[in-house]
Design a protein around this motif. Structure first.
Motif, PDB file in Angstrom:
ATOM      1  N   PRO A 207      41.370  30.007  19.664  1.00 25.97           N
ATOM      2  CA  PRO A 207      40.963  29.875  21.075  1.00 25.97           C
ATOM      3  C   PRO A 207      40.890  31.229  21.775  1.00 25.97           C
ATOM      4  O   PRO A 207      41.691  32.130  21.518  1.00 25.97           O
ATOM      5  N   ASP A 208      39.941  31.356  22.669  1.00 26.10           N
ATOM      6  CA  ASP A 208      39.734  32.584  23.440  1.00 26.10           C
ATOM      7  C   ASP A 208      40.716  32.625  24.609  1.00 26.10           C
ATOM      8  O   ASP A 208      40.830  31.660  25.363  1.00 26.10           O
ATOM      9  N   LEU A 209      41.425  33.741  24.769  1.00 24.66           N
ATOM     10  CA  LEU A 209      42.355  33.915  25.884  1.00 24.66           C
ATOM     11  C   LEU A 209      41.936  35.072  26.782  1.00 24.66           C
ATOM     12  O   LEU A 209      42.764  35.657  27.480  1.00 24.66           O
ATOM     13  N   SER A 210      40.637  35.397  26.777  1.00 28.87           N
ATOM     14  CA  SER A 210      40.171  36.504  27.614  1.00 28.87           C
ATOM     15  C   SER A 210      40.324  36.192  29.102  1.00 28.87           C
ATOM     16  O   SER A 210      40.409  37.099  29.928  1.00 28.87           O
ATOM     17  N   GLU A 211      40.371  34.894  29.438  1.00 28.21           N
ATOM     18  CA  GLU A 211      40.668  34.495  30.812  1.00 28.21           C
ATOM     19  C   GLU A 211      41.633  33.321  30.756  1.00 28.21           C
ATOM     20  O   GLU A 211      41.303  32.181  31.069  1.00 28.21           O
ATOM     21  N   ALA A 212      42.870  33.638  30.337  1.00 32.87           N
ATOM     22  CA  ALA A 212      43.871  32.582  30.196  1.00 32.87           C
ATOM     23  C   ALA A 212      44.175  31.933  31.541  1.00 32.87           C
ATOM     24  O   ALA A 212      44.430  30.729  31.617  1.00 32.87           O
ATOM     25  N   TYR A 213      44.149  32.736  32.604  1.00 27.83           N
ATOM     26  CA  TYR A 213      44.446  32.255  33.951  1.00 27.83           C
ATOM     27  C   TYR A 213      43.165  32.301  34.774  1.00 27.83           C
ATOM     28  O   TYR A 213      42.567  33.368  34.953  1.00 27.83           O
ATOM     29  N   SER A 214      42.753  31.163  35.246  1.00 26.29           N
ATOM     30  CA  SER A 214      41.446  30.976  35.877  1.00 26.29           C
ATOM     31  C   SER A 214      41.232  31.901  37.085  1.00 26.29           C
ATOM     32  O   SER A 214      42.016  31.891  38.042  1.00 26.29           O
ATOM     33  N   LYS A 215      40.153  32.651  37.054  1.00 28.56           N
ATOM     34  CA  LYS A 215      39.812  33.522  38.182  1.00 28.56           C
ATOM     35  C   LYS A 215      39.494  32.705  39.422  1.00 28.56           C
ATOM     36  O   LYS A 215      39.911  33.044  40.532  1.00 28.56           O
ATOM     37  N   ARG A 216      38.755  31.607  39.249  1.00 28.71           N
ATOM     38  CA  ARG A 216      38.361  30.853  40.444  1.00 28.71           C
ATOM     39  C   ARG A 216      39.563  30.147  41.068  1.00 28.71           C
ATOM     40  O   ARG A 216      39.633  29.989  42.287  1.00 28.71           O
ATOM     41  N   LEU A 217      40.547  29.741  40.258  1.00 28.59           N
ATOM     42  CA  LEU A 217      41.756  29.157  40.821  1.00 28.59           C
ATOM     43  C   LEU A 217      42.590  30.211  41.541  1.00 28.59           C
ATOM     44  O   LEU A 217      43.193  29.941  42.586  1.00 28.59           O
ATOM     45  N   ARG A 218      42.623  31.428  41.000  1.00 27.73           N
ATOM     46  CA  ARG A 218      43.352  32.513  41.674  1.00 27.73           C
ATOM     47  C   ARG A 218      42.681  32.855  43.000  1.00 27.73           C
ATOM     48  O   ARG A 218      43.357  33.076  44.006  1.00 27.73           O
ATOM     49  N   HIS A 219      41.343  32.891  43.013  1.00 33.73           N
ATOM     50  CA  HIS A 219      40.621  33.159  44.259  1.00 33.73           C
ATOM     51  C   HIS A 219      40.901  32.069  45.291  1.00 33.73           C
ATOM     52  O   HIS A 219      41.081  32.353  46.488  1.00 33.73           O
ATOM     53  N   LEU A 220      40.928  30.816  44.846  1.00 33.50           N
ATOM     54  CA  LEU A 220      41.206  29.705  45.749  1.00 33.50           C
ATOM     55  C   LEU A 220      42.633  29.812  46.293  1.00 33.50           C
ATOM     56  O   LEU A 220      42.872  29.600  47.486  1.00 33.50           O
ATOM     57  N   ALA A 221      43.591  30.167  45.428  1.00 34.76           N
ATOM     58  CA  ALA A 221      44.983  30.312  45.863  1.00 34.76           C
ATOM     59  C   ALA A 221      45.105  31.409  46.917  1.00 34.76           C
ATOM     60  O   ALA A 221      45.813  31.249  47.923  1.00 34.76           O
ATOM     61  N   LYS A 222      44.412  32.512  46.713  1.00 38.51           N
ATOM     62  CA  LYS A 222      44.447  33.608  47.694  1.00 38.51           C
ATOM     63  C   LYS A 222      43.829  33.162  49.021  1.00 38.51           C
ATOM     64  O   LYS A 222      44.333  33.518  50.100  1.00 38.51           O
ATOM     65  N   ALA A 223      42.774  32.379  48.947  1.00 34.69           N
ATOM     66  CA  ALA A 223      42.093  31.927  50.164  1.00 34.69           C
ATOM     67  C   ALA A 223      42.992  31.003  50.979  1.00 34.69           C
ATOM     68  O   ALA A 223      43.082  31.139  52.205  1.00 34.69           O
ATOM     69  N   VAL A 224      43.681  30.060  50.322  1.00 36.94           N
ATOM     70  CA  VAL A 224      44.519  29.122  51.072  1.00 36.94           C
ATOM     71  C   VAL A 224      45.812  29.785  51.543  1.00 36.94           C
ATOM     72  O   VAL A 224      46.425  29.347  52.519  1.00 36.94           O
ATOM     73  N   ALA A 225      46.229  30.866  50.856  1.00 32.48           N
ATOM     74  CA  ALA A 225      47.457  31.572  51.234  1.00 32.48           C
ATOM     75  C   ALA A 225      47.246  32.547  52.380  1.00 32.48           C
ATOM     76  O   ALA A 225      48.211  32.917  53.070  1.00 32.48           O
TER      77      ALA A 225
ATOM     78  N   GLY B 164      47.083  34.690  55.398  1.00 34.18           N
ATOM     79  CA  GLY B 164      47.684  34.558  56.718  1.00 34.18           C
ATOM     80  C   GLY B 164      48.886  33.638  56.770  1.00 34.18           C
ATOM     81  O   GLY B 164      49.535  33.516  57.814  1.00 34.18           O
ATOM     82  N   GLN B 165      49.200  32.967  55.658  1.00 32.73           N
ATOM     83  CA  GLN B 165      50.308  32.006  55.617  1.00 32.73           C
ATOM     84  C   GLN B 165      51.400  32.420  54.630  1.00 32.73           C
ATOM     85  O   GLN B 165      52.582  32.379  54.949  1.00 32.73           O
ATOM     86  N   VAL B 166      50.979  32.799  53.425  1.00 25.20           N
ATOM     87  CA  VAL B 166      51.921  33.170  52.360  1.00 25.20           C
ATOM     88  C   VAL B 166      51.440  34.461  51.724  1.00 25.20           C
ATOM     89  O   VAL B 166      50.273  34.582  51.345  1.00 25.20           O
ATOM     90  N   SER B 167      52.339  35.422  51.609  1.00 24.75           N
ATOM     91  CA  SER B 167      52.016  36.681  50.939  1.00 24.75           C
ATOM     92  C   SER B 167      52.066  36.477  49.426  1.00 24.75           C
ATOM     93  O   SER B 167      53.052  35.948  48.899  1.00 24.75           O
ATOM     94  N   LEU B 168      50.990  36.866  48.755  1.00 19.97           N
ATOM     95  CA  LEU B 168      50.911  36.705  47.304  1.00 19.97           C
ATOM     96  C   LEU B 168      50.791  38.050  46.613  1.00 19.97           C
ATOM     97  O   LEU B 168      49.912  38.855  46.934  1.00 19.97           O
ATOM     98  N   GLN B 169      51.670  38.299  45.649  1.00 16.38           N
ATOM     99  CA  GLN B 169      51.498  39.407  44.721  1.00 16.38           C
ATOM    100  C   GLN B 169      50.618  38.909  43.570  1.00 16.38           C
ATOM    101  O   GLN B 169      50.356  37.709  43.448  1.00 16.38           O
ATOM    102  N   GLU B 170      50.200  39.807  42.722  1.00 18.14           N
ATOM    103  CA  GLU B 170      49.438  39.426  41.532  1.00 18.14           C
ATOM    104  C   GLU B 170      49.821  40.382  40.420  1.00 18.14           C
ATOM    105  O   GLU B 170      49.991  41.583  40.654  1.00 18.14           O
ATOM    106  N   GLY B 171      49.982  39.863  39.199  1.00 17.25           N
ATOM    107  CA  GLY B 171      50.385  40.757  38.133  1.00 17.25           C
ATOM    108  C   GLY B 171      50.444  40.095  36.775  1.00 17.25           C
ATOM    109  O   GLY B 171      50.007  38.957  36.588  1.00 17.25           O
ATOM    110  N   VAL B 172      51.016  40.825  35.837  1.00 18.63           N
ATOM    111  CA  VAL B 172      51.116  40.423  34.436  1.00 18.63           C
ATOM    112  C   VAL B 172      52.533  39.914  34.158  1.00 18.63           C
ATOM    113  O   VAL B 172      53.525  40.573  34.503  1.00 18.63           O
ATOM    114  N   TYR B 173      52.596  38.749  33.542  1.00 20.60           N
ATOM    115  CA  TYR B 173      53.870  38.122  33.178  1.00 20.60           C
ATOM    116  C   TYR B 173      54.130  38.355  31.693  1.00 20.60           C
ATOM    117  O   TYR B 173      53.241  38.173  30.863  1.00 20.60           O
ATOM    118  N   VAL B 174      55.349  38.752  31.351  1.00 18.15           N
ATOM    119  CA  VAL B 174      55.714  38.904  29.944  1.00 18.15           C
ATOM    120  C   VAL B 174      56.765  37.858  29.596  1.00 18.15           C
ATOM    121  O   VAL B 174      57.737  37.666  30.339  1.00 18.15           O
TER     122      VAL B 174
END
Length: 286
Positions: free
Chosen positions: A163-181, A183-193
């Motif tokens: 299976p391809d993991l070049s986009e394991a975490y959905s870009k469009r879901l991350r964009h949606l999360a940032k949009a709903v957050a 002015g309401q919730v501060s979001l960091q973004e990064g790499v999880y090990v």
């Protein structure tokens, strides 16, 4: 139906199918969205309208959670008007389970029609710009758990051999999360090990994890993400930064503090998930 000891004569596929058949008879409907709750993050389960609660102990071949802060229930219900399934408590490599056992429940639900996974965890901050209680969108991961859940026989009807993991975490879901957050919730973004655990990191290990590009460290999530992508699910990953340690000014990491800081961030996590589900385009669920 109580869970008995697994029959060693049954194949992994047969065990999955037995669990699926059992749940198919129990579920009032088949949710497209699955949520896995991490350490100290029970707010989603408490907030949702529950139509079914099944202890893991009653589901054939399900593992048992041995971590005190992880309740062992599969819950089916509604949140923000959307039908969801929630795993209240997860399993870890350090508990002695194989990664195939860890991901067993998610594999079952993927075969029951799940299309989207929201997965959360409590993590240690490696990025020194983070603060305890921050939420981090997972943009990518590094897997240091020494086993892959896809190792062994591959069933092509479950997913591809490689299976391809070049986009394991959905870009469009991350964009949606940032949009709903916004002015309401501060979001960091990064790499999880992901590390095996259960011992926590030494100062030297913390320095190493930072050097290889990680922003947060934990002992979960990656096995489930690998199986979810293999099954074709779209994924949003969220970490609560429970503590931040500078390897040059290292302080003891206490599990009680990790859980307490995760619980403090629960309201932010709950708000984000509820608003994301409310805003989620229904055609994304197939």
């Amino acid at each position: 139906m109580k869970n008995s000891k697994s029959n060693s004569n049954l194949s992994y596929r047969q065990k999955i199918e037995e669990a699926r058949d059992f749940l198919t008879q129990k579920f009032p409907y088949f949710p497209r969205v699955v949520i896995i709750l991490g350490t100290g993050l029970s707010g989603v389960a408490e907030e949702m309208e529950k139509d079914l609660v099944i202890p893991y102990t009653e589901i054939p071949h399900f593992p048992r959670s041995t971590v005190e802060s992880h309740k062992g229930n599969l819950i089916v219900g509604r949140l923000s008007g959307l039908e969801i399934a929630v795993f209240q408590g997860r399993f870890h490599y350090y508990e002695g389970y194989s990664t195939r056992e860890i991901t067993f429940p998610l594999r079952v639900l993927s075969l029951m029609g799940a299309r989207l996974l929201i997965i959360s965890n409590a993590a240690g901050g490696l990025n020194l710009s983070f603060r305890p209680g921050d939420l981090m969108l997972i943009a990518d991961h590094i897997n240091l758990i020494p086993e892959n859940p896809l190792r062994g026989e591959n069933y092509e009807d479950w997913g591809p051999r490689f299976p391809d993991l070049s986009e394991a975490y959905s870009k469009r879901l991350r964009h949606l999360a940032k949009a709903v957050a916004q002015g309401q919730v501060s979001l960091q973004e990064g790499v999880y090990v992901a590390v095996p655990g259960p011992s926590l990191e030494t100062p030297a290990e913390t320095r190493f994890l930072r050097l290889i590009g990680a922003d947060a460290v934990g002992m979960s999530t990656v096995p489930e993400v690998i199986v979810a992508r293999h099954a074709g699910l779209e994924i949003l990953g969220l970490s609560v930064i429970a503590n931040v340690n500078d390897p040059d000014n290292f302080e003891p990491i206490l599990l009680e503090d990790v859980i307490a800081n995760a619980q403090k961030a629960e309201k932010k996590m709950l708000f984000l998930i509820k608003e994301l589900l409310k805003s989620l385009p229904r055609d994304w669920l197939g």
